[in-house]
Design a protein around this motif. Structure first.
Motif, PDB file in Angstrom:
ATOM      1  N   THR A   4      21.411 -30.815   4.222  1.00 45.41           N
ATOM      2  CA  THR A   4      21.524 -29.978   5.433  1.00 45.41           C
ATOM      3  C   THR A   4      21.065 -28.542   5.236  1.00 45.41           C
ATOM      4  O   THR A   4      21.527 -27.906   4.053  1.00 45.41           O
ATOM      5  N   GLN A   5      20.269 -27.993   5.900  1.00 44.94           N
ATOM      6  CA  GLN A   5      19.906 -26.590   5.738  1.00 44.94           C
ATOM      7  C   GLN A   5      20.218 -25.726   7.059  1.00 44.94           C
ATOM      8  O   GLN A   5      19.578 -25.968   8.021  1.00 44.94           O
ATOM      9  N   HIS A   6      21.023 -24.637   7.052  1.00 42.43           N
ATOM     10  CA  HIS A   6      21.124 -23.915   8.166  1.00 42.43           C
ATOM     11  C   HIS A   6      21.422 -24.579   9.228  1.00 42.43           C
ATOM     12  O   HIS A   6      21.285 -24.376  10.567  1.00 42.43           O
ATOM     13  N   LEU A   7      22.500 -25.675   9.257  1.00 44.42           N
ATOM     14  CA  LEU A   7      22.660 -26.598  10.057  1.00 44.42           C
ATOM     15  C   LEU A   7      23.733 -26.034  11.181  1.00 44.42           C
ATOM     16  O   LEU A   7      24.950 -25.657  10.672  1.00 44.42           O
ATOM     17  N   ASP A   8      23.454 -25.838  12.328  1.00 48.44           N
ATOM     18  CA  ASP A   8      24.446 -25.746  13.575  1.00 48.44           C
ATOM     19  C   ASP A   8      24.707 -26.681  14.240  1.00 48.44           C
ATOM     20  O   ASP A   8      23.898 -27.627  14.832  1.00 48.44           O
ATOM     21  N   ILE A   9      25.893 -27.107  14.757  1.00 47.71           N
ATOM     22  CA  ILE A   9      26.371 -28.291  15.326  1.00 47.71           C
ATOM     23  C   ILE A   9      27.110 -27.776  16.544  1.00 47.71           C
ATOM     24  O   ILE A   9      27.973 -26.807  16.505  1.00 47.71           O
ATOM     25  N   GLY A  10      27.260 -28.745  17.362  1.00 49.28           N
ATOM     26  CA  GLY A  10      28.131 -28.440  18.842  1.00 49.28           C
ATOM     27  C   GLY A  10      27.521 -29.222  19.744  1.00 49.28           C
ATOM     28  O   GLY A  10      26.891 -30.211  19.704  1.00 49.28           O
ATOM     29  N   TYR A  11      27.881 -28.768  21.014  1.00 47.84           N
ATOM     30  CA  TYR A  11      27.586 -29.342  22.341  1.00 47.84           C
ATOM     31  C   TYR A  11      27.068 -28.406  23.298  1.00 47.84           C
ATOM     32  O   TYR A  11      27.532 -27.495  23.361  1.00 47.84           O
ATOM     33  N   GLY A  12      25.731 -28.839  23.713  1.00 47.93           N
ATOM     34  CA  GLY A  12      25.261 -28.018  24.774  1.00 47.93           C
ATOM     35  C   GLY A  12      24.768 -26.894  24.050  1.00 47.93           C
ATOM     36  O   GLY A  12      24.270 -26.760  22.997  1.00 47.93           O
ATOM     37  N   LYS A  13      25.536 -25.762  24.514  1.00 46.61           N
ATOM     38  CA  LYS A  13      24.970 -24.403  23.915  1.00 46.61           C
ATOM     39  C   LYS A  13      26.099 -23.830  22.953  1.00 46.61           C
ATOM     40  O   LYS A  13      25.983 -22.694  22.595  1.00 46.61           O
ATOM     41  N   ARG A  14      27.276 -24.802  23.247  1.00 52.46           N
ATOM     42  CA  ARG A  14      28.490 -24.073  22.329  1.00 52.46           C
ATOM     43  C   ARG A  14      28.412 -24.842  21.056  1.00 52.46           C
ATOM     44  O   ARG A  14      28.349 -25.685  20.444  1.00 52.46           O
ATOM     45  N   VAL A  15      28.248 -23.603  19.749  1.00 55.82           N
ATOM     46  CA  VAL A  15      28.086 -24.125  18.388  1.00 55.82           C
ATOM     47  C   VAL A  15      29.738 -24.173  18.104  1.00 55.82           C
ATOM     48  O   VAL A  15      30.483 -23.492  18.191  1.00 55.82           O
ATOM     49  N   ILE A  16      29.834 -25.252  17.364  1.00 49.96           N
ATOM     50  CA  ILE A  16      31.321 -25.530  16.590  1.00 49.96           C
ATOM     51  C   ILE A  16      31.338 -25.031  15.176  1.00 49.96           C
ATOM     52  O   ILE A  16      32.083 -24.473  14.810  1.00 49.96           O
ATOM     53  N   GLN A  17      30.063 -25.343  14.449  1.00 51.97           N
ATOM     54  CA  GLN A  17      29.985 -24.851  13.092  1.00 51.97           C
ATOM     55  C   GLN A  17      28.508 -24.178  13.008  1.00 51.97           C
ATOM     56  O   GLN A  17      27.527 -24.914  13.383  1.00 51.97           O
ATOM     57  N   HIS A  18      28.320 -23.257  12.217  1.00 54.53           N
ATOM     58  CA  HIS A  18      27.112 -22.551  12.089  1.00 54.53           C
ATOM     59  C   HIS A  18      26.865 -22.536  10.739  1.00 54.53           C
ATOM     60  O   HIS A  18      27.562 -22.423   9.796  1.00 54.53           O
ATOM     61  N   ASP A  19      25.677 -22.766  10.373  1.00 53.63           N
ATOM     62  CA  ASP A  19      24.764 -22.366   9.206  1.00 53.63           C
ATOM     63  C   ASP A  19      25.441 -23.120   7.886  1.00 53.63           C
ATOM     64  O   ASP A  19      25.786 -22.653   6.919  1.00 53.63           O
ATOM     65  N   LEU A  20      25.464 -24.567   8.036  1.00 56.69           N
ATOM     66  CA  LEU A  20      26.038 -25.412   7.201  1.00 56.69           C
ATOM     67  C   LEU A  20      24.841 -25.717   6.191  1.00 56.69           C
ATOM     68  O   LEU A  20      23.934 -26.384   6.724  1.00 56.69           O
ATOM     69  N   ASN A  21      25.220 -25.761   4.921  1.00 53.80           N
ATOM     70  CA  ASN A  21      24.359 -26.357   3.707  1.00 53.80           C
ATOM     71  C   ASN A  21      25.098 -27.059   2.886  1.00 53.80           C
ATOM     72  O   ASN A  21      25.905 -26.519   2.041  1.00 53.80           O
ATOM     73  N   LEU A  22      24.912 -28.381   3.398  1.00 52.69           N
ATOM     74  CA  LEU A  22      25.784 -29.177   2.446  1.00 52.69           C
ATOM     75  C   LEU A  22      24.717 -30.197   1.720  1.00 52.69           C
ATOM     76  O   LEU A  22      23.686 -30.391   2.140  1.00 52.69           O
ATOM     77  N   THR A  23      25.339 -30.824   0.565  1.00 45.32           N
ATOM     78  CA  THR A  23      24.420 -31.754  -0.197  1.00 45.32           C
ATOM     79  C   THR A  23      25.339 -33.002  -0.464  1.00 45.32           C
ATOM     80  O   THR A  23      26.747 -32.727  -0.622  1.00 45.32           O
ATOM     81  N   ALA A  24      25.001 -34.153  -0.755  1.00 45.69           N
ATOM     82  CA  ALA A  24      25.548 -35.100  -1.175  1.00 45.69           C
ATOM     83  C   ALA A  24      24.552 -36.004  -2.155  1.00 45.69           C
ATOM     84  O   ALA A  24      23.389 -36.369  -1.717  1.00 45.69           O
ATOM     85  N   LEU A  54      22.043 -28.196  16.730  1.00 48.27           N
ATOM     86  CA  LEU A  54      21.586 -27.324  17.716  1.00 48.27           C
ATOM     87  C   LEU A  54      20.832 -26.221  16.909  1.00 48.27           C
ATOM     88  O   LEU A  54      20.380 -25.193  17.310  1.00 48.27           O
ATOM     89  N   GLY A  55      20.558 -26.390  15.496  1.00 50.05           N
ATOM     90  CA  GLY A  55      19.807 -25.512  14.831  1.00 50.05           C
ATOM     91  C   GLY A  55      19.562 -26.168  13.456  1.00 50.05           C
ATOM     92  O   GLY A  55      20.725 -26.774  12.851  1.00 50.05           O
ATOM     93  N   GLY A  56      18.828 -25.726  12.563  1.00 52.27           N
ATOM     94  CA  GLY A  56      18.461 -26.023  11.070  1.00 52.27           C
ATOM     95  C   GLY A  56      18.018 -27.695  11.030  1.00 52.27           C
ATOM     96  O   GLY A  56      17.400 -28.348  11.992  1.00 52.27           O
ATOM     97  N   SER A  57      18.285 -28.153   9.861  1.00 51.63           N
ATOM     98  CA  SER A  57      17.681 -29.494   9.550  1.00 51.63           C
ATOM     99  C   SER A  57      18.482 -30.422   8.741  1.00 51.63           C
ATOM    100  O   SER A  57      19.415 -29.857   8.158  1.00 51.63           O
ATOM    101  N   ILE A  58      18.339 -31.694   8.914  1.00 52.43           N
ATOM    102  CA  ILE A  58      19.255 -32.774   8.034  1.00 52.43           C
ATOM    103  C   ILE A  58      18.057 -33.348   7.330  1.00 52.43           C
ATOM    104  O   ILE A  58      17.146 -34.323   7.983  1.00 52.43           O
ATOM    105  N   GLN A  59      18.114 -33.691   6.210  1.00 54.32           N
ATOM    106  CA  GLN A  59      17.510 -34.733   5.252  1.00 54.32           C
ATOM    107  C   GLN A  59      18.013 -35.499   4.588  1.00 54.32           C
ATOM    108  O   GLN A  59      18.875 -35.460   4.055  1.00 54.32           O
ATOM    109  N   ILE A  60      17.593 -36.965   4.726  1.00 53.94           N
ATOM    110  CA  ILE A  60      17.984 -37.956   3.968  1.00 53.94           C
ATOM    111  C   ILE A  60      16.892 -38.411   3.235  1.00 53.94           C
ATOM    112  O   ILE A  60      15.897 -38.651   3.742  1.00 53.94           O
TER     113      ILE A  60
END
Length: 317
Positions: A4-24, A54-60
């Protein structure tokens, strides 16, 4: 496998987590844990494509999942939810066979290759001998293993699981975690699961994603423990995570009585646990000294033969 690159997650306009850069990586068993409300299920649902980032990208495997069709995404990842399955006449074999849906077409016809994969999946979770049992005829632990077998039959490189040990008793929780550990090693699939089983996660996960209100700390369990990240995420004045063994330790609840334990054996360990539970502080220089031997204790010259008897002597009972 996953990035994930600069991933924002949440509901509607509410961001729960911001700018997640994760790898597996391939073959990783990753435990996603954290306090309630930090977004564990939201992250899994976003990674699975059930809700939009809500922002960023997810790649598999370097493919952006938001640009993929549902059919293509179903060949890259499988999702195991905690929802209870209540179709009474559905057999374990039929349940696992539904995992072949990305490959069977609109009529759901299973060819020999599909049937071989279903059998292998049931064997991998040690359920082939119960393949034709209805799901209401098996235990909760066996049902959960059947749901995991369904994800295996889907034959994806990535499997996401939302609290797979929820509502299970201790033996089944341990069995499910051991199963996922073996599968990650033997199949080289990547497993990411949300869990509150901190002790099991510390013992079995290749990496831990530790979610807090200020983002996610990632690393192998040992480094997260040594750097105090678990204490930051979960600890408070009432308890702490012991850096020597990773267990959660309750601070003495009441009282000012202190004792010193002489000995370093299993009996000393369990005596110390009992003393903490009773509000007694264990120090190195207390006036009251207890010798802990393998099959007895000595309290100020008096021999006792159990932890309970030792407590009775301390409290003058």
């Amino acid at each position: 496998m996953l990035a994930t690159q600069h991933l924002d997650i949440g509901y509607g306009k509410r961001v729960i987590q911001h700018d997640l850069n994760l790898t597996a990586n391939s073959g990783d068993l990753i435990c996603l844990t954290g306090t309630n409300g930090t977004g564990k299920s939201t992250l899994l649902r976003t990674l699975a494509g059930l809700q939009k980032p809500l922002g960023g990208s997810i790649q598999i495997q370097e493919k952006n999942i938001t640009q993929l069709s549902n059919a293509t995404r179903a060949t890259l990842l499988a999702l195991v939810l905690t929802d209870n399955i209540v179709v009474e006449n559905l057999t374990l074999y039929d349940l696992v066979a539904t995992g072949r849906f990305p490959y069977t077409g609109w009529n759901g016809y299973l060819g020999q290759h599909d049937r071989d994969i279903v059998k292998t999946a049931l064997e991998q979770v040690n359920l082939w001998h119960k393949a034709h049992y209805c799901i209401n005829e098996v235990s909760d632990g066996e049902k959960q293993r059947g749901i995991i077998a369904k994800a295996l039959a889907q034959d994806t490189p990535l499997i996401l699981l939302d609290e797979p040990t929820a509502h299970l008793d201790l033996p089944n929780r341990v069995e499910i975690m051991l199963l996922l550990r073996r599968l990650s090693v033997n199949t080289r699939k990547t497993f990411i699961l949300s869990t509150h089983e901190l002790d099991l996660a510390l013992q079995m996960a290749d990496r831990i994603w530790l979610m807090g209100t200020q983002g996610i700390k990632t690393g192998i369990p040992e480094d997260l423990m040594l750097t105090g990240k678990f204490q930051e995420a979960f600890g408070n004045a009432a308890y702490h995570f012991d850096e020597t063994d990773g267990h959660c330790k309750i601070e003495p609840l009441f009282g000012n009585l202190a004792v010193t334990i002489v000995g370093q054996n299993t009996a000393a360990l369990w005596l110390e646990r009992a003393l903490h539970r009773c509000g007694i502080h264990v120090t190195h220089d207390a006036a009251l000294r207890i010798e802990a031997h393998d099959n007895h204790f000595v309290v100020n010259g008096r021999t006792t033969h159990s932890v309970e008897e030792t407590l009775d002597v301390i409290f003058g009972r």
